[in-house]
Design a protein around this motif. Structure first.
Motif, PDB file in Angstrom:
ATOM      1  N   THR A   1       0.974  -1.029   0.050  1.00  0.00           N
ATOM      2  CA  THR A   1       0.007  -0.142   0.154  1.00  0.00           C
ATOM      3  C   THR A   1       0.779   1.191   0.059  1.00  0.00           C
ATOM      4  OG1 THR A   1      -1.798  -1.152   1.223  1.00  0.00           O
ATOM      5  CG2 THR A   1      -1.901   1.136   1.240  1.00  0.00           C
ATOM      6  N   ILE A   2       1.811   1.206   0.679  1.00  0.00           N
ATOM      7  CA  ILE A   2       2.802   2.495   0.726  1.00  0.00           C
ATOM      8  C   ILE A   2       3.501   2.727  -0.464  1.00  0.00           C
ATOM      9  CG2 ILE A   2       5.145   3.214   1.806  1.00  0.00           C
ATOM     10  CD1 ILE A   2       4.078   2.011   4.463  1.00  0.00           C
ATOM     11  N   ALA A   3       3.913   1.579  -1.286  1.00  0.00           N
ATOM     12  CA  ALA A   3       4.550   1.861  -2.504  1.00  0.00           C
ATOM     13  C   ALA A   3       3.522   2.095  -3.422  1.00  0.00           C
ATOM     14  CB  ALA A   3       5.038   0.220  -2.824  1.00  0.00           C
ATOM     15  N   ARG A   4       2.367   1.711  -3.380  1.00  0.00           N
ATOM     16  CA  ARG A   4       1.337   2.232  -4.435  1.00  0.00           C
ATOM     17  C   ARG A   4       0.673   3.780  -4.002  1.00  0.00           C
ATOM     18  NH1 ARG A   4      -4.370   2.825  -4.476  1.00  0.00           N
ATOM     19  NH2 ARG A   4      -5.177   2.554  -6.360  1.00  0.00           N
ATOM     20  N   ASN A   5       0.826   4.123  -2.826  1.00  0.00           N
ATOM     21  CA  ASN A   5       0.705   5.473  -2.515  1.00  0.00           C
ATOM     22  C   ASN A   5       1.579   6.405  -2.936  1.00  0.00           C
ATOM     23  OD1 ASN A   5      -1.862   4.656  -1.542  1.00  0.00           O
ATOM     24  ND2 ASN A   5      -1.271   4.695   0.474  1.00  0.00           N
ATOM     25  N   ARG A   6       2.883   6.004  -2.885  1.00  0.00           N
ATOM     26  CA  ARG A   6       3.971   6.519  -3.342  1.00  0.00           C
ATOM     27  C   ARG A   6       3.832   6.849  -4.766  1.00  0.00           C
ATOM     28  NH1 ARG A   6       8.933   4.212   0.068  1.00  0.00           N
ATOM     29  NH2 ARG A   6       8.778   5.344   2.031  1.00  0.00           N
ATOM     30  N   GLU A   7       3.696   5.980  -5.572  1.00  0.00           N
ATOM     31  CA  GLU A   7       3.507   5.990  -7.182  1.00  0.00           C
ATOM     32  C   GLU A   7       2.507   7.037  -7.351  1.00  0.00           C
ATOM     33  OE1 GLU A   7       2.811   2.387  -9.001  1.00  0.00           O
ATOM     34  OE2 GLU A   7       4.755   1.462  -8.429  1.00  0.00           O
ATOM     35  N   ILE A   8       1.297   6.836  -6.818  1.00  0.00           N
ATOM     36  CA  ILE A   8       0.137   7.672  -6.946  1.00  0.00           C
ATOM     37  C   ILE A   8       0.612   9.223  -6.741  1.00  0.00           C
ATOM     38  CG2 ILE A   8      -2.157   8.579  -6.383  1.00  0.00           C
ATOM     39  CD1 ILE A   8      -2.734   5.538  -6.010  1.00  0.00           C
ATOM     40  N   TYR A   9       1.340   9.353  -5.695  1.00  0.00           N
ATOM     41  CA  TYR A   9       1.604  10.621  -5.262  1.00  0.00           C
ATOM     42  C   TYR A   9       2.625  11.355  -6.167  1.00  0.00           C
ATOM     43  CZ  TYR A   9       3.552  14.680  -2.451  1.00  0.00           C
ATOM     44  OH  TYR A   9       3.654  16.006  -2.232  1.00  0.00           O
ATOM     45  N   ALA A  10       3.643  10.394  -6.916  1.00  0.00           N
ATOM     46  CA  ALA A  10       4.616  10.876  -7.778  1.00  0.00           C
ATOM     47  C   ALA A  10       3.921  11.207  -9.030  1.00  0.00           C
ATOM     48  CB  ALA A  10       5.624   9.774  -8.088  1.00  0.00           C
ATOM     49  N   ILE A  11       3.043  10.646  -9.356  1.00  0.00           N
ATOM     50  CA  ILE A  11       2.156  10.860 -10.530  1.00  0.00           C
ATOM     51  C   ILE A  11       1.437  12.202 -10.649  1.00  0.00           C
ATOM     52  CG2 ILE A  11       0.396  10.101 -12.259  1.00  0.00           C
ATOM     53  CD1 ILE A  11       1.273   7.135 -11.583  1.00  0.00           C
ATOM     54  N   GLN A  12       0.774  12.176  -9.320  1.00  0.00           N
ATOM     55  CA  GLN A  12      -0.123  13.567  -9.356  1.00  0.00           C
ATOM     56  C   GLN A  12       0.801  14.792  -9.198  1.00  0.00           C
ATOM     57  OE1 GLN A  12      -2.570  12.618  -5.868  1.00  0.00           O
ATOM     58  NE2 GLN A  12      -3.916  11.515  -7.120  1.00  0.00           N
ATOM     59  N   HIS A  13       1.859  14.465  -8.498  1.00  0.00           N
ATOM     60  CA  HIS A  13       2.841  15.950  -8.385  1.00  0.00           C
ATOM     61  C   HIS A  13       3.967  15.895  -9.142  1.00  0.00           C
ATOM     62  CE1 HIS A  13       0.164  16.896  -4.843  1.00  0.00           C
ATOM     63  NE2 HIS A  13       0.319  15.541  -4.436  1.00  0.00           N
ATOM     64  N   ARG A  14       4.198  14.718 -10.217  1.00  0.00           N
ATOM     65  CA  ARG A  14       5.267  14.696 -11.113  1.00  0.00           C
ATOM     66  C   ARG A  14       6.684  15.050 -10.492  1.00  0.00           C
ATOM     67  NH1 ARG A  14       2.223  15.194 -15.609  1.00  0.00           N
ATOM     68  NH2 ARG A  14       0.696  16.585 -15.615  1.00  0.00           N
ATOM     69  N   THR A  15       6.774  14.167  -9.348  1.00  0.00           N
ATOM     70  CA  THR A  15       7.966  14.124  -8.708  1.00  0.00           C
ATOM     71  C   THR A  15       8.798  12.603  -8.856  1.00  0.00           C
ATOM     72  OG1 THR A  15       6.872  13.400  -6.588  1.00  0.00           O
ATOM     73  CG2 THR A  15       7.248  15.879  -6.878  1.00  0.00           C
ATOM     74  N   ASP A  16       9.956  12.556  -8.525  1.00  0.00           N
ATOM     75  CA  ASP A  16      10.882  11.281  -8.331  1.00  0.00           C
ATOM     76  C   ASP A  16      10.707  10.343  -9.781  1.00  0.00           C
ATOM     77  OD1 ASP A  16      11.153  12.025  -5.793  1.00  0.00           O
ATOM     78  OD2 ASP A  16       9.502  11.194  -5.006  1.00  0.00           O
ATOM     79  N   GLY A  17      10.753  11.192 -10.823  1.00  0.00           N
ATOM     80  CA  GLY A  17      11.030  10.222 -12.120  1.00  0.00           C
ATOM     81  C   GLY A  17       9.420   9.947 -12.351  1.00  0.00           C
ATOM     82  N   ALA A  18       8.300  10.501 -12.098  1.00  0.00           N
ATOM     83  CA  ALA A  18       6.988  10.147 -12.190  1.00  0.00           C
ATOM     84  C   ALA A  18       6.673   9.747 -13.732  1.00  0.00           C
ATOM     85  CB  ALA A  18       5.894  11.303 -12.006  1.00  0.00           C
ATOM     86  N   PHE A  19       7.439  10.408 -14.609  1.00  0.00           N
ATOM     87  CA  PHE A  19       7.172   9.964 -16.037  1.00  0.00           C
ATOM     88  C   PHE A  19       7.785   8.357 -16.313  1.00  0.00           C
ATOM     89  CE2 PHE A  19       7.611  14.715 -16.270  1.00  0.00           C
ATOM     90  CZ  PHE A  19       6.303  14.812 -16.609  1.00  0.00           C
ATOM     91  N   GLU A  20       8.695   7.942 -15.564  1.00  0.00           N
ATOM     92  CA  GLU A  20       9.005   6.578 -15.551  1.00  0.00           C
ATOM     93  C   GLU A  20       8.825   5.558 -14.728  1.00  0.00           C
ATOM     94  OE1 GLU A  20      13.334   6.580 -15.616  1.00  0.00           O
ATOM     95  OE2 GLU A  20      13.499   8.607 -16.523  1.00  0.00           O
TER      96      GLU A  20
END
Length: 95
Positions: free
Chosen positions: A60-79
């Motif tokens: 759940t933590i990993a999934r939430n981090r991915e969602i946050y990165a996509i929404q906020h375009r951080t941490d290489g969200a495009f990859e």
């Protein structure tokens, strides 16, 4: 004599009573501090979490981090790759 004793007891009780209320409490958090803590928790993947998954599992933590990165375009969200496919998207898709 009784009047003097009553006056002394009253004066002492008032001074002890006021000392009890004189204790200082640490100040609460400001709105900005609370918002910063909430944003940090979201970036770490700790919220949102379902009631049935508390504390949140690593998945759940990993999934939430991915969602946050996509929404906020951080941490290489495009990859970020949620489908489990290889990271190279340059190859054409085959039908």
């Amino acid at each position: 004599m009784k009047l003097l004793t009553a006056f002394a007891v009253t004066a002492l009780s008032l001074s002890f009573g006021s000392a009890a209320f004189a204790q200082s409490n640490p100040p609460g958090l400001t709105h900005a501090e609370v918002m910063a803590q909430l944003q940090q928790a979201q970036a770490e993947g700790l919220v949102p979490s379902h009631d049935n998954d508390y504390p949140p599992s690593q998945a759940t933590i990993a999934r939430n981090r991915e969602i946050y990165a996509i929404q906020h375009r951080t941490d290489g969200a495009f990859e970020v790759n949620t489908a489990g496919m290889p990271g190279d998207h340059s190859a054409p898709a085959s039908n």
